[in-house]
Write an enzyme that holds these catalytic residues in place. Sequence first.
Site, PDB file in Angstrom:
ATOM      1  N   HIS A   1      -3.456  23.617 -65.795  1.00 57.74           N
ATOM      2  CA  HIS A   1      -2.663  24.256 -64.735  1.00 57.74           C
ATOM      3  C   HIS A   1      -3.163  23.917 -63.332  1.00 57.74           C
ATOM      4  O   HIS A   1      -2.594  24.408 -62.357  1.00 57.74           O
ATOM      5  CB  HIS A   1      -2.656  25.776 -64.928  1.00 57.74           C
ATOM      6  CG  HIS A   1      -4.007  26.395 -64.808  1.00 57.74           C
ATOM      7  ND1 HIS A   1      -4.912  26.377 -65.839  1.00 57.74           N
ATOM      8  CD2 HIS A   1      -4.615  27.008 -63.768  1.00 57.74           C
ATOM      9  CE1 HIS A   1      -6.026  26.965 -65.437  1.00 57.74           C
ATOM     10  NE2 HIS A   1      -5.871  27.355 -64.187  1.00 57.74           N
ATOM     11  N   GLU A   2      -4.178  23.089 -63.229  1.00 57.79           N
ATOM     12  CA  GLU A   2      -4.682  22.698 -61.908  1.00 57.79           C
ATOM     13  C   GLU A   2      -4.411  21.203 -61.783  1.00 57.79           C
ATOM     14  O   GLU A   2      -5.063  20.410 -62.452  1.00 57.79           O
ATOM     15  CB  GLU A   2      -6.195  23.003 -61.860  1.00 57.79           C
ATOM     16  CG  GLU A   2      -6.746  23.094 -60.470  1.00 57.79           C
ATOM     17  CD  GLU A   2      -8.185  23.627 -60.466  1.00 57.79           C
ATOM     18  OE1 GLU A   2      -8.369  24.849 -60.453  1.00 57.79           O
ATOM     19  OE2 GLU A   2      -9.107  22.815 -60.485  1.00 57.79           O
TER      20      GLU A   2
ATOM     21  N   CYS B   1      -9.990  24.058 -65.602  1.00 57.23           N
ATOM     22  CA  CYS B   1     -10.397  25.338 -65.035  1.00 57.23           C
ATOM     23  C   CYS B   1     -10.878  26.221 -66.176  1.00 57.23           C
ATOM     24  O   CYS B   1     -10.454  26.053 -67.319  1.00 57.23           O
ATOM     25  CB  CYS B   1      -9.191  25.958 -64.334  1.00 57.23           C
ATOM     26  SG  CYS B   1      -9.377  27.696 -63.920  1.00 57.23           S
ATOM     27  N   HIS B   2     -11.735  27.175 -65.867  1.00 60.52           N
ATOM     28  CA  HIS B   2     -12.284  28.025 -66.918  1.00 60.52           C
ATOM     29  C   HIS B   2     -11.196  28.808 -67.656  1.00 60.52           C
ATOM     30  O   HIS B   2     -11.336  29.134 -68.836  1.00 60.52           O
ATOM     31  CB  HIS B   2     -13.331  28.998 -66.348  1.00 60.52           C
ATOM     32  CG  HIS B   2     -14.159  29.632 -67.412  1.00 60.52           C
ATOM     33  ND1 HIS B   2     -13.866  30.869 -67.929  1.00 60.52           N
ATOM     34  CD2 HIS B   2     -15.222  29.170 -68.114  1.00 60.52           C
ATOM     35  CE1 HIS B   2     -14.727  31.151 -68.893  1.00 60.52           C
ATOM     36  NE2 HIS B   2     -15.557  30.141 -69.023  1.00 60.52           N
ATOM     37  N   THR B   3     -10.091  29.084 -66.982  1.00 61.16           N
ATOM     38  CA  THR B   3      -8.985  29.812 -67.635  1.00 61.16           C
ATOM     39  C   THR B   3      -8.417  29.007 -68.809  1.00 61.16           C
ATOM     40  O   THR B   3      -8.048  29.575 -69.842  1.00 61.16           O
ATOM     41  CB  THR B   3      -7.882  30.133 -66.607  1.00 61.16           C
ATOM     42  OG1 THR B   3      -8.483  30.796 -65.496  1.00 61.16           O
ATOM     43  CG2 THR B   3      -6.806  31.019 -67.194  1.00 61.16           C
TER      44      THR B   3
ATOM     45  N   CYS C   1      12.525  38.047 -54.494  1.00 58.49           N
ATOM     46  CA  CYS C   1      12.162  39.396 -54.968  1.00 58.49           C
ATOM     47  C   CYS C   1      11.470  40.194 -53.851  1.00 58.49           C
ATOM     48  O   CYS C   1      11.138  39.647 -52.792  1.00 58.49           O
ATOM     49  CB  CYS C   1      11.266  39.309 -56.203  1.00 58.49           C
ATOM     50  SG  CYS C   1       9.608  38.677 -55.860  1.00 58.49           S
TER      51      CYS C   1
ATOM     52  N   CYS D   1       4.899  37.524 -57.109  1.00 50.86           N
ATOM     53  CA  CYS D   1       6.328  37.334 -57.402  1.00 50.86           C
ATOM     54  C   CYS D   1       6.738  38.018 -58.713  1.00 50.86           C
ATOM     55  O   CYS D   1       6.108  37.841 -59.749  1.00 50.86           O
ATOM     56  CB  CYS D   1       6.613  35.840 -57.495  1.00 50.86           C
ATOM     57  SG  CYS D   1       8.307  35.434 -57.968  1.00 50.86           S
TER      58      CYS D   1
ATOM     59  N   CYS E   1       9.557  33.006 -56.017  1.00 50.35           N
ATOM     60  CA  CYS E   1      11.012  32.825 -56.115  1.00 50.35           C
ATOM     61  C   CYS E   1      11.679  32.916 -54.747  1.00 50.35           C
ATOM     62  O   CYS E   1      12.792  32.452 -54.559  1.00 50.35           O
ATOM     63  CB  CYS E   1      11.612  33.855 -57.074  1.00 50.35           C
ATOM     64  SG  CYS E   1      11.647  35.555 -56.414  1.00 50.35           S
TER      65      CYS E   1
ATOM     66  N   CYS F   1       8.084  38.667 -52.874  1.00 49.84           N
ATOM     67  CA  CYS F   1       8.175  37.440 -52.073  1.00 49.84           C
ATOM     68  C   CYS F   1       8.639  37.740 -50.649  1.00 49.84           C
ATOM     69  O   CYS F   1       8.248  37.048 -49.711  1.00 49.84           O
ATOM     70  CB  CYS F   1       9.118  36.438 -52.739  1.00 49.84           C
ATOM     71  SG  CYS F   1       8.384  35.622 -54.194  1.00 49.84           S
TER      72      CYS F   1
ATOM     73  N   ARG G   1       5.231  35.524 -61.508  1.00 47.84           N
ATOM     74  CA  ARG G   1       3.785  35.772 -61.538  1.00 47.84           C
ATOM     75  C   ARG G   1       3.230  35.352 -62.899  1.00 47.84           C
ATOM     76  O   ARG G   1       3.956  35.298 -63.897  1.00 47.84           O
ATOM     77  CB  ARG G   1       3.459  37.225 -61.225  1.00 47.84           C
ATOM     78  CG  ARG G   1       3.735  38.207 -62.329  1.00 47.84           C
ATOM     79  CD  ARG G   1       3.207  39.584 -61.974  1.00 47.84           C
ATOM     80  NE  ARG G   1       3.906  40.173 -60.839  1.00 47.84           N
ATOM     81  CZ  ARG G   1       3.701  41.421 -60.428  1.00 47.84           C
ATOM     82  NH1 ARG G   1       2.832  42.200 -61.040  1.00 47.84           N
ATOM     83  NH2 ARG G   1       4.375  41.911 -59.402  1.00 47.84           N
TER      84      ARG G   1
ATOM     85  N   CYS H   1      -5.432  25.977 -58.119  1.00 44.72           N
ATOM     86  CA  CYS H   1      -5.922  27.191 -58.786  1.00 44.72           C
ATOM     87  C   CYS H   1      -7.209  27.690 -58.144  1.00 44.72           C
ATOM     88  O   CYS H   1      -7.210  28.428 -57.190  1.00 44.72           O
ATOM     89  CB  CYS H   1      -6.108  26.961 -60.288  1.00 44.72           C
ATOM     90  SG  CYS H   1      -6.805  28.400 -61.128  1.00 44.72           S
TER      91      CYS H   1
ATOM     92  N   ARG I   1     -16.037  21.118 -60.902  1.00 43.13           N
ATOM     93  CA  ARG I   1     -14.698  20.693 -61.279  1.00 43.13           C
ATOM     94  C   ARG I   1     -14.752  19.262 -61.793  1.00 43.13           C
ATOM     95  O   ARG I   1     -15.374  18.393 -61.184  1.00 43.13           O
ATOM     96  CB  ARG I   1     -13.733  20.752 -60.082  1.00 43.13           C
ATOM     97  CG  ARG I   1     -13.092  22.122 -59.898  1.00 43.13           C
ATOM     98  CD  ARG I   1     -12.189  22.462 -61.073  1.00 43.13           C
ATOM     99  NE  ARG I   1     -11.526  23.746 -60.946  1.00 43.13           N
ATOM    100  CZ  ARG I   1     -11.973  24.889 -61.446  1.00 43.13           C
ATOM    101  NH1 ARG I   1     -13.133  24.936 -62.087  1.00 43.13           N
ATOM    102  NH2 ARG I   1     -11.263  26.005 -61.327  1.00 43.13           N
TER     103      ARG I   1
END
Length: 379
Positions: free
Chosen positions: A69-70, A47-49, A102, A113, A99, A105, A117, A177, A372
Amino acid sequence: MSTAGQVIKCKAAVAWEAGKPLSIEEVEVAPPQKHEVRLKILFTALCHTDVYFWEAKGQQPLFPRIFGHEAGGVVESVGEGVTELQPGDHVLPVFTGECKECTHCKSEESNMCDLLRINTDRGTMLNDGQSRFSKDGKPIYHFVGTSTFSEYTVCHVGSVAKVNPAAPLDKVCVLSCGICTGFGATVNVAKPKKGSSIAIFGLGAVGLAAAEGARISGCSRIIGVDLNPNRFEEAKKFGVNEFVNPKDHNKPVQEVIAEMTNGGVDRSVECTGSIQAMISAFECVHDGWGLAVLVGVPNKDDAFKTHPMNFLNERTLKGTFYGNYKPRTDLPGVVEKYMNKELELDKFITHSVSFADINKAFDLMLSGQSIRCVIRMEN
């Protein structure tokens, strides 16, 4: 032979320093602690992130680090107190969490969250402030609680969504993501009516997912806005049926869109992170009912500037995070949409490489060739 409770040695793509090619290394992955799970990653996507933080141009650099993360994988083992997941479950790790306890959530409106988060600065686990990754006794830092560029990773249980085991992980991994972020921005936040008009700013993976949401919602005019005309042909597959390149005009793009649409579009979704695009996306919606949704992440010093009359004339501006999806509650349902052929994912996946060739995925993204690229961990 069970590996539960033991340190696992496996391959990971380690970023030793900013902007340098990732290096495939043997690392040690510690067992999951309280409220954590250890996953065997089968497929991960770029992913670009990941690229943004690997380049480390706009934020605090933290290295060595395992990005990613994906992804999609299988639970290998669970730590103390984990009851909702067990070994063998098919899962998608997510860069943000739920979670379930909270105030966010418990709110029907929020997915932000308090505990889980996204935190791009943190490189360790919440439970004890330690990393679960090491090499030669030295820690390697985590990334957004997922670090999926590793054959095994450890995540907080609240950042892991259990999905239908029949779903192909090499496809649904992209939902963890970018695709949910764009698709949800349209269907959950913009909520366009059938037959309405929408402008999508930025036709990368997130923007195309926003367009897919508009297509499924029945929008009649889906206007794609991008500075790269090479993206226009591909975007037609996602329902985009009109195109505007701001470079082709000598007036602000919001004025161009207002002229095209008799006063403005009904909805707009901004997926670039450019502050100018954000302002244009807001100012191009119709007075009286127009709604603009911001998705792209701005630079830290940016400020949004528009005349207050744009609000007083009944235009609405909203922001969204991860398409307003709660990861554990909502993601399984998005996977079912794919299984029921209501949502197409295959067209987002333009390339696939083996884990050994992970740097090719970076090259493809940096050159703008891929939407992707899925990385196969096992071959």
